[in-house]
Design an enzyme around this catalytic site. Structure first.
Site, short mmCIF file in Angstrom:
data_model
loop_
_atom_site.label_atom_id
_atom_site.label_comp_id
_atom_site.label_asym_id
_atom_site.label_seq_id
_atom_site.Cartn_x
_atom_site.Cartn_y
_atom_site.Cartn_z
N ARG A 298 -5.88 14.84 3.50
CA ARG A 298 -4.83 14.31 2.94
C ARG A 298 -3.78 15.08 2.33
O ARG A 298 -2.57 14.68 2.68
CB ARG A 298 -5.23 13.13 2.08
N ASP B 99 -1.23 -2.32 -8.21
CA ASP B 99 -1.98 -1.18 -7.84
C ASP B 99 -1.03 -0.01 -8.34
O ASP B 99 0.31 0.22 -8.30
CB ASP B 99 -1.99 -1.23 -6.30
C1 LIG Z 1 -11.20 0.47 -3.06
S1 LIG Z 1 -9.60 -0.45 -3.51
C2 LIG Z 1 -10.07 -1.84 -4.09
C3 LIG Z 1 -9.38 -3.26 -3.48
C4 LIG Z 1 -9.69 -4.74 -4.02
N1 LIG Z 1 -9.73 -4.67 -5.51
C5 LIG Z 1 -11.19 -4.80 -3.56
O1 LIG Z 1 -12.19 -4.99 -4.24
O2 LIG Z 1 -11.16 -5.03 -2.28
C6 LIG Z 1 -9.34 0.45 -5.00
C7 LIG Z 1 -7.72 0.37 -5.43
O3 LIG Z 1 -7.43 0.81 -6.57
C8 LIG Z 1 -6.26 1.45 -6.82
N2 LIG Z 1 -6.51 2.47 -7.91
C9 LIG Z 1 -7.12 3.62 -8.39
N3 LIG Z 1 -6.53 4.09 -9.29
C10 LIG Z 1 -5.84 3.09 -9.97
C11 LIG Z 1 -5.10 2.87 -11.38
N4 LIG Z 1 -5.37 4.19 -12.21
N5 LIG Z 1 -4.38 1.97 -11.48
C12 LIG Z 1 -4.26 1.07 -10.68
N6 LIG Z 1 -4.68 0.98 -9.54
C13 LIG Z 1 -5.49 2.05 -9.16
C14 LIG Z 1 -6.25 2.31 -5.57
O4 LIG Z 1 -4.94 2.58 -5.05
C15 LIG Z 1 -6.70 1.11 -4.42
O5 LIG Z 1 -6.00 0.50 -3.76
#
Ligand SMILES: C[S@@+](CC[C@H](N)C(=O)[O-])C[C@H]1O[C@@H](n2cnc3c(N)ncnc32)[C@H](O)[C@@H]1O
Length: 290
Positions: free
Chosen positions: A49, A154
């Protein structure tokens, strides 16, 4: 030769040298910025990436890239760096039992003086979660204009763009009930064949905004009737999880529910939240002084 100085199995095929110290530096930077604790097995993903960022910037080495990043703590590249390292896996109605619970919760809520139910998806990724919440609200209130506002946040600005657009490959909705698909998704034709978009009424219910859960405070208002914080805390260590929870609870009142991911466990934060169902929590307001 020590284990840590062994060449990486793919090293000879690589376009850019990627030393252990580069990986460690990246781990530290993303941890400090986003709370994400990268594990060793993510090494190839990280290389793949971030190589794209090196190419885009015309740089020859990870060292140069990371120096450049650190020289500009407020620079735009930080967002691209963060976007590159998040894991955004999600789906419509993921962990479906939560949406049954939410539906019941919405039908029982005493909307009181506020009039509008407030819901927050705080790691919304590409939008499937907040749109599933929106569909559930439409179903619960029997209208495309339920008295509900959904905030979807997000850290990753790229996934938020996808979420805002609300256009998905049809495979993403293939497993959904046909009637639900017909009512809440519009199938594309011509150049949009193979895609579908969420009903504009759903988009009207959701506000998308960038927010880093590591921020010292969340400027989001509330209290929220429900907060979905699912499958994001797994990327954080326990002290980070606690710090985030201690801020999230300030946006909850006695009736609020916190929906969490299936592999997230908060026994270590019982003073902040108490379980009240399957991967469901309420704020712990403490035992009143006797
Ligand atoms: C695996 S996805 C989960 C999406 C959804 N909540 C679900 O359960 O299907 C995790 C998300 O957390 C976000 N994320 C990671 N670190 C973060 C942070 N410090 N603050 C806000 N969002 C964050 C990522 O960008 C990603 O889109």
């Amino acid at each position: 030769m020590s284990a840590t100085s062994l060449p990486h199995p793919h090293a000879e095929k690589r376009e850019f040298a990627f030393a252990e110290r580069d990986f460690r530096r990246i781990c530290q930077l993303i941890h400090d910025r986003a709370g994400i604790a990268l594990v060793d097995s993510k090494r190839d993903m990280v290389y793949g990436r971030l190589s794209r960022r090196l190419r885009a910037l015309g740089l020859d080495s990870f060292g140069d890239y990371l120096d450049r990043l650190e020289r500009q703590p407020e620079g735009e590249e930080w967002q691209a760096f963060t976007n590159a390292l998040t894991t955004n896996l999600t789906s419509f109605f993921r962990e479906p039992h939560h949406f049954d619970t939410l539906r019941g919760q919405l039908q029982q809520i005493d909307r009181g003086a506020r009039g509008t139910v407030l819901l927050w998806s705080c790691a919304a990724s590409t939008g499937e979660e907040p749109y599933s919440i929106a569909i559930t609200a439409c179903e619960a209130f029997g209208t495309l204009t339920p008295p509900v506002r959904i905030l979807a946040t997000d850290i990753d600005t790229q996934v938020l763009e996808t979420a805002r657009r609300g256009v998905y490959p049809v495979e993403r909705v293939a497993a959904l009930d046909a009637d639900l698909r017909r009512r809440f998704f519009q199938r594309g034709t011509g150049p949009n064949d193979g895609r579908c978009r969420v009903h504009p009424a759903l988009q009207a219910l959701v506000e998308f905004r960038p927010l880093n859960l590591l921020a010292p405070r969340y400027d989001v208002g509330g209290p929220f009737d429900a907060i979905f914080c699912r499958n994001v805390m797994i990327y954080f260590d326990k002290p980070t999880q606690r710090a985030i929870l201690s801020r999230l609870v300030t946006h909850m009142d006695a009736g609020s529910q916190l929906y969490t991911g299936h592999s997230e466990n908060y026994l270590h934060a019982a003073d902040l939240i108490q379980p009240c169902g399957r991967t469901l929590y309420r704020r712990n307001f403490g035992t009143p002084a006797g």
